[in-house]
Design a protein around this motif. Sequence first.
Motif, PDB file in Angstrom:
ATOM      1  N   SER A  91       1.474  19.879  -8.067  1.00 28.79           N
ATOM      2  CA  SER A  91       0.730  20.087  -8.871  1.00 28.79           C
ATOM      3  C   SER A  91       0.346  19.392 -10.350  1.00 28.79           C
ATOM      4  N   LEU A  92       0.609  18.487  -9.371  1.00 26.87           N
ATOM      5  CA  LEU A  92       0.002  16.778 -10.776  1.00 26.87           C
ATOM      6  C   LEU A  92      -1.235  16.479  -9.984  1.00 26.87           C
ATOM      7  N   ASP A  93      -2.097  17.024  -8.717  1.00 27.36           N
ATOM      8  CA  ASP A  93      -2.992  16.326  -8.267  1.00 27.36           C
ATOM      9  C   ASP A  93      -3.080  14.933  -7.680  1.00 27.36           C
ATOM     10  N   VAL A  94      -2.171  15.000  -7.231  1.00 27.09           N
ATOM     11  CA  VAL A  94      -1.694  13.786  -6.611  1.00 27.09           C
ATOM     12  C   VAL A  94      -2.090  13.120  -5.409  1.00 27.09           C
ATOM     13  N   ASP A  95      -2.881  13.000  -4.230  1.00 33.90           N
ATOM     14  CA  ASP A  95      -2.132  12.960  -3.318  1.00 33.90           C
ATOM     15  C   ASP A  95      -1.151  12.071  -2.880  1.00 33.90           C
ATOM     16  N   ALA A  96      -0.333  12.664  -2.342  1.00 36.61           N
ATOM     17  CA  ALA A  96       0.868  12.592  -1.842  1.00 36.61           C
ATOM     18  C   ALA A  96       0.705  11.030  -0.869  1.00 36.61           C
ATOM     19  N   ASP A  97      -0.683  10.357   0.004  1.00 29.19           N
ATOM     20  CA  ASP A  97      -0.651  10.040   1.460  1.00 29.19           C
ATOM     21  C   ASP A  97      -1.004   8.538   0.493  1.00 29.19           C
ATOM     22  N   GLU A  98      -2.262   9.022  -0.709  1.00 27.06           N
ATOM     23  CA  GLU A  98      -2.577   7.867  -1.378  1.00 27.06           C
ATOM     24  C   GLU A  98      -1.650   7.670  -2.061  1.00 27.06           C
ATOM     25  N   ALA A  99      -0.524   8.410  -2.496  1.00 28.97           N
ATOM     26  CA  ALA A  99       0.350   7.297  -3.840  1.00 28.97           C
ATOM     27  C   ALA A  99       1.311   6.720  -2.307  1.00 28.97           C
ATOM     28  N   LEU A 100       1.955   6.760  -0.969  1.00 25.71           N
ATOM     29  CA  LEU A 100       2.865   6.456   0.237  1.00 25.71           C
ATOM     30  C   LEU A 100       1.635   4.858  -0.015  1.00 25.71           C
ATOM     31  N   THR A 101       0.526   4.949   0.067  1.00 26.89           N
ATOM     32  CA  THR A 101      -0.217   3.621   1.036  1.00 26.89           C
ATOM     33  C   THR A 101       0.020   3.280  -0.296  1.00 26.89           C
ATOM     34  N   ALA A 102      -0.518   3.634  -1.559  1.00 24.10           N
ATOM     35  CA  ALA A 102      -0.218   2.498  -2.836  1.00 24.10           C
ATOM     36  C   ALA A 102       0.909   1.883  -2.403  1.00 24.10           C
ATOM     37  N   ALA A 103       2.080   2.252  -2.592  1.00 27.57           N
ATOM     38  CA  ALA A 103       3.570   1.946  -2.705  1.00 27.57           C
ATOM     39  C   ALA A 103       4.421   0.693  -1.622  1.00 27.57           C
ATOM     40  N   ILE A 104       3.420   1.325  -0.293  1.00 23.02           N
ATOM     41  CA  ILE A 104       3.733   0.578   1.205  1.00 23.02           C
ATOM     42  C   ILE A 104       2.661  -0.887   0.360  1.00 23.02           C
ATOM     43  N   GLU A 105       1.609  -1.030  -0.425  1.00 23.29           N
ATOM     44  CA  GLU A 105       1.200  -2.149  -0.328  1.00 23.29           C
ATOM     45  C   GLU A 105       1.592  -3.272  -1.517  1.00 23.29           C
ATOM     46  N   LYS A 106       2.342  -1.809  -2.635  1.00 18.38           N
ATOM     47  CA  LYS A 106       2.879  -2.851  -3.416  1.00 18.38           C
ATOM     48  C   LYS A 106       4.400  -3.412  -3.433  1.00 18.38           C
ATOM     49  N   TYR A 107       4.801  -3.065  -1.992  1.00 22.03           N
ATOM     50  CA  TYR A 107       6.469  -3.391  -1.534  1.00 22.03           C
ATOM     51  C   TYR A 107       5.475  -4.764  -0.585  1.00 22.03           C
TER      52      TYR A 107
ATOM     53  N   ILE B  15       6.796  -8.725  -1.020  1.00 22.48           N
ATOM     54  CA  ILE B  15       7.764  -9.475   0.427  1.00 22.48           C
ATOM     55  C   ILE B  15       6.568 -10.403   0.258  1.00 22.48           C
ATOM     56  N   ALA B  16       5.567 -10.889   0.023  1.00 23.08           N
ATOM     57  CA  ALA B  16       4.887 -11.698   0.753  1.00 23.08           C
ATOM     58  C   ALA B  16       4.957 -12.728  -0.725  1.00 23.08           C
ATOM     59  N   GLU B  17       4.698 -12.212  -2.592  1.00 21.74           N
ATOM     60  CA  GLU B  17       5.320 -13.408  -3.057  1.00 21.74           C
ATOM     61  C   GLU B  17       6.790 -13.996  -3.624  1.00 21.74           C
ATOM     62  N   ARG B  18       7.519 -12.660  -3.218  1.00 18.06           N
ATOM     63  CA  ARG B  18       9.114 -12.888  -3.773  1.00 18.06           C
ATOM     64  C   ARG B  18      10.244 -12.794  -2.366  1.00 18.06           C
TER      65      ARG B  18
ATOM     66  N   ASP C  29      11.249 -10.054  -1.106  1.00 23.97           N
ATOM     67  CA  ASP C  29      11.840  -8.894  -1.605  1.00 23.97           C
ATOM     68  C   ASP C  29      11.223  -7.913  -2.479  1.00 23.97           C
ATOM     69  N   PRO C  30      11.336  -6.673  -1.515  1.00 27.22           N
ATOM     70  CA  PRO C  30      10.959  -5.804  -1.958  1.00 27.22           C
ATOM     71  C   PRO C  30      10.707  -4.963  -3.181  1.00 27.22           C
ATOM     72  N   GLY C  31      11.832  -5.488  -3.702  1.00 30.09           N
ATOM     73  CA  GLY C  31      12.879  -4.652  -5.175  1.00 30.09           C
ATOM     74  C   GLY C  31      11.603  -4.946  -6.654  1.00 30.09           C
ATOM     75  N   SER C  32      11.331  -4.108  -7.583  1.00 24.89           N
ATOM     76  CA  SER C  32      10.689  -4.578  -8.538  1.00 24.89           C
ATOM     77  C   SER C  32      11.446  -5.806  -9.132  1.00 24.89           C
ATOM     78  N   GLY C  33      12.844  -6.249  -9.300  1.00 24.82           N
ATOM     79  CA  GLY C  33      13.120  -7.526 -10.003  1.00 24.82           C
ATOM     80  C   GLY C  33      13.169  -7.240 -11.085  1.00 24.82           C
ATOM     81  N   GLU C  34      13.275  -5.437 -11.772  1.00 25.13           N
ATOM     82  CA  GLU C  34      13.412  -5.055 -12.895  1.00 25.13           C
ATOM     83  C   GLU C  34      15.123  -4.116 -13.169  1.00 25.13           C
TER      84      GLU C  34
END
Length: 101
Positions: A71-87, A91-94, A96-101
Amino acid sequence: MDAQHRVADFFDRHGFEGRPAYQALDLASEVGEIAGDAAKSTTYGEHPEELAVKTDELGDALFSLLSLCNSLDVDADEALTAAIEKYETRIAERGDPGSGE
């Protein structure tokens, strides 16, 4: 056909309209049911090894999430890919996959 398209097809076949505000609330409710299963089965975290979550509750939450994506015109696979890349970046920088917030 992937899961997101199967949910969209279900909506089309039954003449349902996606209402994002309703779907977001429904998703929260479904995730709450999963949390309820987790709390009850682990005696509120006292016995985490006894975790039991009903498969149908996971399916309900997944259906609600994919409905919201549609309903929001979001491609779930693309959103998942972006989330995995963020995590992966976190992990590479800190280390830990957490947001630290």
